[in-house]
Enzyme design. Sequence first.
Site, PDB file in Angstrom:
ATOM      1  N   HIS A 131     -55.831 -35.990 -39.570  1.00 16.44           N
ATOM      2  CA  HIS A 131     -55.770 -34.525 -39.673  1.00 16.44           C
ATOM      3  C   HIS A 131     -57.143 -33.882 -39.766  1.00 16.44           C
ATOM      4  O   HIS A 131     -57.259 -32.665 -39.675  1.00 16.44           O
ATOM      5  CB  HIS A 131     -54.920 -34.128 -40.883  1.00 16.44           C
ATOM      6  N   ASP A 143     -63.726 -28.098 -39.673  1.00 19.10           N
ATOM      7  CA  ASP A 143     -62.307 -28.147 -39.992  1.00 19.10           C
ATOM      8  C   ASP A 143     -61.571 -28.863 -38.859  1.00 19.10           C
ATOM      9  O   ASP A 143     -61.846 -28.580 -37.696  1.00 19.10           O
ATOM     10  CB  ASP A 143     -61.763 -26.712 -40.126  1.00 19.10           C
TER      11      ASP A 143
HETATM   12  P1  ADQ Z   1     -56.298 -28.042 -45.035  1.00 18.52           P
HETATM   13  O1  ADQ Z   1     -57.723 -28.400 -45.199  1.00 18.52           O
HETATM   14  O2  ADQ Z   1     -55.506 -27.918 -46.266  1.00 18.52           O
HETATM   15  O3  ADQ Z   1     -55.546 -29.040 -44.028  1.00 18.52           O
HETATM   16  P2  ADQ Z   1     -55.385 -25.697 -43.384  1.00 18.52           P
HETATM   17  O4  ADQ Z   1     -55.096 -26.256 -42.037  1.00 18.52           O
HETATM   18  O5  ADQ Z   1     -56.017 -24.358 -43.340  1.00 18.52           O
HETATM   19  O6  ADQ Z   1     -56.357 -26.623 -44.239  1.00 18.52           O
HETATM   20  O7  ADQ Z   1     -54.041 -25.611 -44.176  1.00 18.52           O
HETATM   21  C1  ADQ Z   1     -53.979 -25.003 -45.425  1.00 18.52           C
HETATM   22  C2  ADQ Z   1     -52.542 -24.627 -45.748  1.00 18.52           C
HETATM   23  O8  ADQ Z   1     -52.504 -24.219 -47.116  1.00 18.52           O
HETATM   24  C3  ADQ Z   1     -52.048 -23.476 -44.917  1.00 18.52           C
HETATM   25  O9  ADQ Z   1     -50.737 -23.724 -44.494  1.00 18.52           O
HETATM   26  C4  ADQ Z   1     -52.114 -22.281 -45.872  1.00 18.52           C
HETATM   27  O10 ADQ Z   1     -51.091 -21.330 -45.686  1.00 18.52           O
HETATM   28  C5  ADQ Z   1     -51.963 -22.925 -47.230  1.00 18.52           C
HETATM   29  N1  ADQ Z   1     -52.706 -22.147 -48.240  1.00 18.52           N
HETATM   30  C6  ADQ Z   1     -54.020 -21.861 -48.249  1.00 18.52           C
HETATM   31  N2  ADQ Z   1     -54.333 -21.089 -49.303  1.00 18.52           N
HETATM   32  C7  ADQ Z   1     -53.201 -20.874 -49.976  1.00 18.52           C
HETATM   33  C8  ADQ Z   1     -52.853 -20.159 -51.183  1.00 18.52           C
HETATM   34  N3  ADQ Z   1     -53.751 -19.489 -51.913  1.00 18.52           N
HETATM   35  N4  ADQ Z   1     -51.571 -20.203 -51.564  1.00 18.52           N
HETATM   36  C9  ADQ Z   1     -50.644 -20.879 -50.848  1.00 18.52           C
HETATM   37  N5  ADQ Z   1     -50.907 -21.554 -49.731  1.00 18.52           N
HETATM   38  C10 ADQ Z   1     -52.161 -21.558 -49.300  1.00 18.52           C
HETATM   39  C11 ADQ Z   1     -55.894 -30.262 -43.353  1.00 18.52           C
HETATM   40  C12 ADQ Z   1     -57.111 -30.165 -42.441  1.00 18.52           C
HETATM   41  C13 ADQ Z   1     -56.919 -29.024 -41.452  1.00 18.52           C
HETATM   42  C14 ADQ Z   1     -55.625 -29.216 -40.672  1.00 18.52           C
HETATM   43  C15 ADQ Z   1     -54.458 -29.511 -41.602  1.00 18.52           C
HETATM   44  C16 ADQ Z   1     -53.218 -29.928 -40.834  1.00 18.52           C
HETATM   45  O11 ADQ Z   1     -58.297 -29.984 -43.176  1.00 18.52           O
HETATM   46  O12 ADQ Z   1     -58.015 -28.920 -40.562  1.00 18.52           O
HETATM   47  O13 ADQ Z   1     -55.342 -28.039 -39.935  1.00 18.52           O
HETATM   48  O14 ADQ Z   1     -54.772 -30.550 -42.511  1.00 18.52           O
HETATM   49  O15 ADQ Z   1     -53.474 -31.009 -40.015  1.00 18.52           O
END
Ligand code: ADQ
Length: 473
Positions: free
Chosen positions: A169, A378
């Site tokens: 991921h 990311d």
């Molecule tokens: P993350 O690094 O966690 O994921 P991201 O892809 O942005 O990053 O996903 C974060 C998730 O957490 C989103 O669904 C978002 O809605 C949720 N989130 C963020 N802040 C929040 C808050 N304050 N309250 C509730 N929910 C919140 C890792 C990798 C990414 C990749 C994903 C999936 O780092 O690059 O996209 O896995 O493969």
Amino acid sequence: AAGTPGSPRSADFVVVANRLPVDRKKNKDGSQGWKTSPGGLVTALKPVVQAHGGAWIGWGGSADEHIDPFTFDGHGVVPVDLSSDEVAEYYEGMSNTTFWPLYHDCVEHPEYHREWWETYLEINERFARAAAEIASPGATVWVQDYQLQNVPALLRSMRPDLKIGFFLHIPFPPIELFMQLPWRFQVIDGLLGADIVGFQEPGSAHNFVRLGRRLGGLRTYRDKLFTTDGRTVTAKAYPISIDSQELLDLSRTPEAREIARQLRDDLGNPERIFLGVDRLDYTKGLRHRVQAFGELFTSGQLDPLNNVYLQVATPTREGVRRYQILHRDIDEMVGRINSQSGRIGRTPIQYRYSSYPKLALAAMYRAADVMVVSPLRDGMNLVAKEYVAAHDSDDGALVLSEFAGAALELTQAYMVNPYDVNGMKNQILRAAGDSHANHARRMRAMRKQVFKHDIEAWAGSFLSDLGSVPDPQ
Ligand code: ADQ
């Protein structure tokens, strides 16, 4: 739901991930039960696991606790127990203080500790053993992410009859950085146990093939690597996505509209709301972003009377030192900027260190005029896709880092190099001041992308490729 005790039957489809797809909950009568965890991976894979009556192997999330396997909502749940020392070494240490920064372009220094590596291998073996025990003959096993990179090879040595997929991921780094890793050969060998190694971006897949050739001395052709034991491994990009329709539906509910209205009210009905939503992680570029907004507010280029920057940050990995430092730094920066550039009754940066339910997030996306997603690195970044899916009108704008995997798909975003604070300030102003026609054109193009390539399409394409891998000889 309570979950039905007793070992699940053997399964022809097995997911292996660091975390289980269920969280504890308290039932009305006070007893303990389980509920499905939120999050994209669970949304995507749960229907597949259910359809096969399959099983999901993972850690329950609390240390020093034994949980017996059980059946829940039509699939098996197989917990892997971890002691608190193991959590410290395998999870906080090797996974999140070594692999996480190393794979994110070393935006923080990775630490290398031999004890962490030993524990990482031991735990990977524990996960592999659990999968080997439950998988039926010839079953398909899909292993997830950087915590479990050695599971494919370990599992293959226990069960050569299985089809094994692996998905990373986060980014896979360029060979020049990967070479630092003291256990570089073992990690490549670990991953090469899979039939397909999936990545977010073609660049990551390419890095892996190049590494196999240079460091592993393997013969390669395009996206194929030929292992010394005569197998073919495919390294290919499968960009992950979200359940776009579900999020759009949620953002259209009366509840979400009401929360969005209330939010605008609470913020003093400004002309413009800028929004950031991230886990409080150093890869997400928060220091640079807060700096950029700070300068825009202090210089008067953004007037606090008409503009608000709302930043929500989810607490994450609070046991790891770097995260504690980041938390403190952002608190200080926000406090300083607000005291320097606020007006009576107006606080330019509204900062919330908290997790929110999906409904509240959908409402925030709806209310935000400009979404700013500026990670230093990311794998994908789902927040960018969520904004596009949930902002249910043509007047939004997305400012997006070139260094997020999502930039390859959301090409109509206002792109930034997050290290270039001046450039980022200019793009933020440009996104905010652009014409309605430009906003509409860009949002429509991105929406099309996110609805066509959703999470179901992601899982479908990986699993269909895995399904066409020839059976082991
Ligand atoms: P993350 O690094 O966690 O994921 P991201 O892809 O942005 O990053 O996903 C974060 C998730 O957490 C989103 O669904 C978002 O809605 C949720 N989130 C963020 N802040 C929040 C808050 N304050 N309250 C509730 N929910 C919140 C890792 C990798 C990414 C990749 C994903 C999936 O780092 O690059 O996209 O896995 O493969």
